[in-house]
Design a protein around this motif. Structure first.
Motif, PDB file in Angstrom:
ATOM      1  N   ASN A  22      14.904  22.936  15.400  1.00  0.00           N
ATOM      2  CA  ASN A  22      16.022  23.647  14.807  1.00  0.00           C
ATOM      3  C   ASN A  22      16.977  24.225  15.845  1.00  0.00           C
ATOM      4  OD1 ASN A  22      15.389  23.826  11.757  1.00  0.00           O
ATOM      5  ND2 ASN A  22      13.456  24.339  12.752  1.00  0.00           N
ATOM      6  N   SER A  23      16.830  23.829  17.072  1.00  0.00           N
ATOM      7  CA  SER A  23      17.670  24.384  18.114  1.00  0.00           C
ATOM      8  C   SER A  23      18.500  23.304  18.780  1.00  0.00           C
ATOM      9  CB  SER A  23      16.805  25.086  19.162  1.00  0.00           C
ATOM     10  OG  SER A  23      15.947  24.157  19.770  1.00  0.00           O
ATOM     11  N   HIS A  24      19.245  23.742  19.758  1.00  0.00           N
ATOM     12  CA  HIS A  24      20.119  22.822  20.478  1.00  0.00           C
ATOM     13  C   HIS A  24      19.290  21.832  21.280  1.00  0.00           C
ATOM     14  CE1 HIS A  24      23.328  21.627  23.324  1.00  0.00           C
ATOM     15  NE2 HIS A  24      24.106  21.870  22.298  1.00  0.00           N
ATOM     16  N   LYS A  25      19.877  20.678  21.561  1.00  0.00           N
ATOM     17  CA  LYS A  25      19.164  19.576  22.201  1.00  0.00           C
ATOM     18  C   LYS A  25      18.532  19.993  23.534  1.00  0.00           C
ATOM     19  CE  LYS A  25      20.042  14.832  23.745  1.00  0.00           C
ATOM     20  NZ  LYS A  25      20.005  14.993  25.189  1.00  0.00           N
ATOM     21  N   LEU A 107       9.291  12.482  21.321  1.00  0.00           N
ATOM     22  CA  LEU A 107       9.515  13.089  20.017  1.00  0.00           C
ATOM     23  C   LEU A 107      10.996  13.401  19.866  1.00  0.00           C
ATOM     24  CD1 LEU A 107       8.094  14.177  17.451  1.00  0.00           C
ATOM     25  CD2 LEU A 107       8.074  16.416  18.571  1.00  0.00           C
ATOM     26  N   THR A 108      11.596  12.888  18.806  1.00  0.00           N
ATOM     27  CA  THR A 108      13.014  13.118  18.542  1.00  0.00           C
ATOM     28  C   THR A 108      13.168  14.037  17.332  1.00  0.00           C
ATOM     29  OG1 THR A 108      13.116  11.133  17.143  1.00  0.00           O
ATOM     30  CG2 THR A 108      13.663  10.862  19.479  1.00  0.00           C
ATOM     31  N   GLN A 109      14.394  14.444  17.079  1.00  0.00           N
ATOM     32  CA  GLN A 109      14.661  15.300  15.931  1.00  0.00           C
ATOM     33  C   GLN A 109      14.244  14.594  14.641  1.00  0.00           C
ATOM     34  OE1 GLN A 109      15.765  18.336  16.033  1.00  0.00           O
ATOM     35  NE2 GLN A 109      16.829  18.633  17.978  1.00  0.00           N
ATOM     36  N   PRO A 110      13.673  15.313  13.681  1.00  0.00           N
ATOM     37  CA  PRO A 110      13.199  14.692  12.446  1.00  0.00           C
ATOM     38  C   PRO A 110      14.307  14.456  11.421  1.00  0.00           C
ATOM     39  CG  PRO A 110      12.719  17.030  12.411  1.00  0.00           C
ATOM     40  CD  PRO A 110      13.329  16.751  13.763  1.00  0.00           C
ATOM     41  N   THR A 111      15.538  14.865  11.738  1.00  0.00           N
ATOM     42  CA  THR A 111      16.620  14.834  10.748  1.00  0.00           C
ATOM     43  C   THR A 111      17.474  13.572  10.778  1.00  0.00           C
ATOM     44  OG1 THR A 111      17.981  16.071  12.337  1.00  0.00           O
ATOM     45  CG2 THR A 111      16.798  17.339  10.660  1.00  0.00           C
ATOM     46  N   ALA A 120      19.240   6.462  19.688  1.00  0.00           N
ATOM     47  CA  ALA A 120      20.376   6.983  20.451  1.00  0.00           C
ATOM     48  C   ALA A 120      20.011   8.315  21.095  1.00  0.00           C
ATOM     49  CB  ALA A 120      21.593   7.138  19.544  1.00  0.00           C
ATOM     50  N   GLU A 121      19.318   9.169  20.345  1.00  0.00           N
ATOM     51  CA  GLU A 121      18.853  10.426  20.928  1.00  0.00           C
ATOM     52  C   GLU A 121      17.847  10.151  22.046  1.00  0.00           C
ATOM     53  OE1 GLU A 121      16.281  14.492  20.057  1.00  0.00           O
ATOM     54  OE2 GLU A 121      16.630  13.081  18.399  1.00  0.00           O
ATOM     55  N   ALA A 123      17.575   7.520  23.945  1.00  0.00           N
ATOM     56  CA  ALA A 123      18.269   6.972  25.116  1.00  0.00           C
ATOM     57  C   ALA A 123      18.961   8.072  25.910  1.00  0.00           C
ATOM     58  CB  ALA A 123      19.277   5.915  24.665  1.00  0.00           C
ATOM     59  N   ASN A 124      19.499   9.067  25.210  1.00  0.00           N
ATOM     60  CA  ASN A 124      20.141  10.188  25.899  1.00  0.00           C
ATOM     61  C   ASN A 124      19.115  11.054  26.618  1.00  0.00           C
ATOM     62  OD1 ASN A 124      22.801   9.592  25.295  1.00  0.00           O
ATOM     63  ND2 ASN A 124      22.805  10.750  23.384  1.00  0.00           N
ATOM     64  N   ILE A 125      17.969  11.287  25.981  1.00  0.00           N
ATOM     65  CA  ILE A 125      16.909  12.059  26.632  1.00  0.00           C
ATOM     66  C   ILE A 125      16.452  11.359  27.917  1.00  0.00           C
ATOM     67  CG2 ILE A 125      14.517  12.861  26.417  1.00  0.00           C
ATOM     68  CD1 ILE A 125      15.068  13.306  23.427  1.00  0.00           C
ATOM     69  N   LEU A 126      16.353  10.027  27.843  1.00  0.00           N
ATOM     70  CA  LEU A 126      15.946   9.242  29.011  1.00  0.00           C
ATOM     71  C   LEU A 126      17.053   9.098  30.041  1.00  0.00           C
ATOM     72  CD1 LEU A 126      13.965   6.411  27.189  1.00  0.00           C
ATOM     73  CD2 LEU A 126      13.001   8.170  28.669  1.00  0.00           C
ATOM     74  N   LYS A 127      18.270   9.529  29.657  1.00  0.00           N
ATOM     75  CA  LYS A 127      19.428   9.465  30.548  1.00  0.00           C
ATOM     76  C   LYS A 127      19.682   8.039  31.039  1.00  0.00           C
ATOM     77  CE  LYS A 127      19.159  14.302  32.012  1.00  0.00           C
ATOM     78  NZ  LYS A 127      18.216  14.712  30.973  1.00  0.00           N
ATOM     79  N   LEU A 128      19.663   7.106  30.101  1.00  0.00           N
ATOM     80  CA  LEU A 128      19.914   5.719  30.452  1.00  0.00           C
ATOM     81  C   LEU A 128      21.376   5.524  30.836  1.00  0.00           C
ATOM     82  CD1 LEU A 128      17.815   3.818  27.742  1.00  0.00           C
ATOM     83  CD2 LEU A 128      17.118   4.717  29.969  1.00  0.00           C
TER      84      LEU A 128
END
Length: 294
Positions: A22-25, A107-111, A120-121, A123-128
């Motif tokens: 429920n918080s920011h990325k 683990l990504t956001q459940p929403t 897409a999330e 890939a961003n976490i992995l900083k591709l």
């Protein structure tokens, strides 16, 4: 190939899970990735598998056993023969299963409304890197042939080499019978002379007005390739009228004048959406490599 180690969900408490969801990325990453050391090394391709636990038609589908192995693990093992693989999970239970089988997961956001948004999330976490090729492989495709994944990867690589840029999207199609084309769950596609998609539909296309005997029908396989840049752009596009009408996400790209390059393949695989699909798949592939060792 990058060495990510075994990425895994590592929540310290239920409170951490609630905060993360429920918080920011940045907070989410701090809680769930603080034990990971992900090197920022430019790789060329990666396979991401979106995995959602609460499937409407088949709850816990991705954890259903395939000859004693969870479905998502079976899919990831096939993919690992081609490239590095990370499973983008919506639930800690999937992450724990992946970890037990030494499959990288995040683990990504459940929403998220779609698997594309989920990867897409991830890939961003992995900083591709923007130019990195990302293959989106569905978790419910445990019997997809290795050759199909290879063909899609090579399609993206060869196009990029020839044109000095990657196509916006790539995907795969196969010949289907007239009878199969009647099924609205089998997505049909028509393409142009450059093997680019003209349209995808649940309806039988092209319409055979003169009842010709030589009409060729193509069925779409639900595997996609993007670059990191085009993946993020796709997810920023607004949902299209055609997408909402046919319930086919790829139509968003076509309606926004984006090209989808297609590779023709041979495949006996099919997505598993119901318990009945699972039983049919287990029967169809019982003599294949599906019955592998745990």
């Amino acid at each position: 190939m990058r060495t990510l180690g075994i990425l895994c969900y590592n929540a310290e408490s239920d409170d951490a899970l609630k905060i993360a969801q429920n918080s920011h990325k940045e907070v989410y990453e701090q809680i769930f990735l603080h034990n990971f050391q992900i090197p920022k090394i430019l790789g060329f391709s990666m396979i991401l598998i979106p995995a959602r636990l609460k499937s409407t038609r088949f709850p816990n589908k991705v954890l259903a056993p395939i000859y004693g192995i969870p479905m998502v693990v079976r899919t990831a093992r096939v993919a690992k023969e081609i490239d590095q693989v990370v499973v983008a999970c919506d639930d800690e239970e999937i992450c724990k299963v992946c970890t037990s089988y030494k499959i990288d997961s995040i683990l990504t956001q459940p929403t998220h409304e779609s698997g594309t948004d989920r990867i897409a999330e991830c890939a961003n976490i992995l900083k591709l890197h923007d130019s990195e090729i990302i293959i989106n492989l569905q978790a419910d495709e445990p019997f997809l042939e290795i050759e199909v994944i290879k063909t899609l990867k090579n399609l993206m690589l060869e196009y990029t080499k020839k044109h000095n840029h990657a196509p916006f999207m790539g995907s795969c199609i196969k010949h289907i019978t007239d009878e199969e084309a009647e099924n609205p769950n089998c997505v049909k596609v028509i393409l142009n002379a450059n093997n680019e998609a003209i349209y995808f539909s649940r309806a039988k296309i092209p319409y055979n007005r003169e009842c010709a005997k030589d009409i060729v029908y193509f069925g779409h396989l639900g595997i996609y390739a993007f670059t990191q840049e085009s993946l993020q752009e796709f997810c920023r596009l607004p949902k299209s009228i055609l997408e909402s009408t046919e319930k086919l996400e790829q139509l968003r790209a076509l309606e926004n004048a984006k090209k989808i390059l297609l590779a023709k393949v041979e495949s006996q695989s099919f997505g598993i959406d119901t318990q009945e699909d699972l039983q049919r798949a287990l029967e169809c592939f019982k003599d294949s490599k599906g019955a592998e060792k745990k």
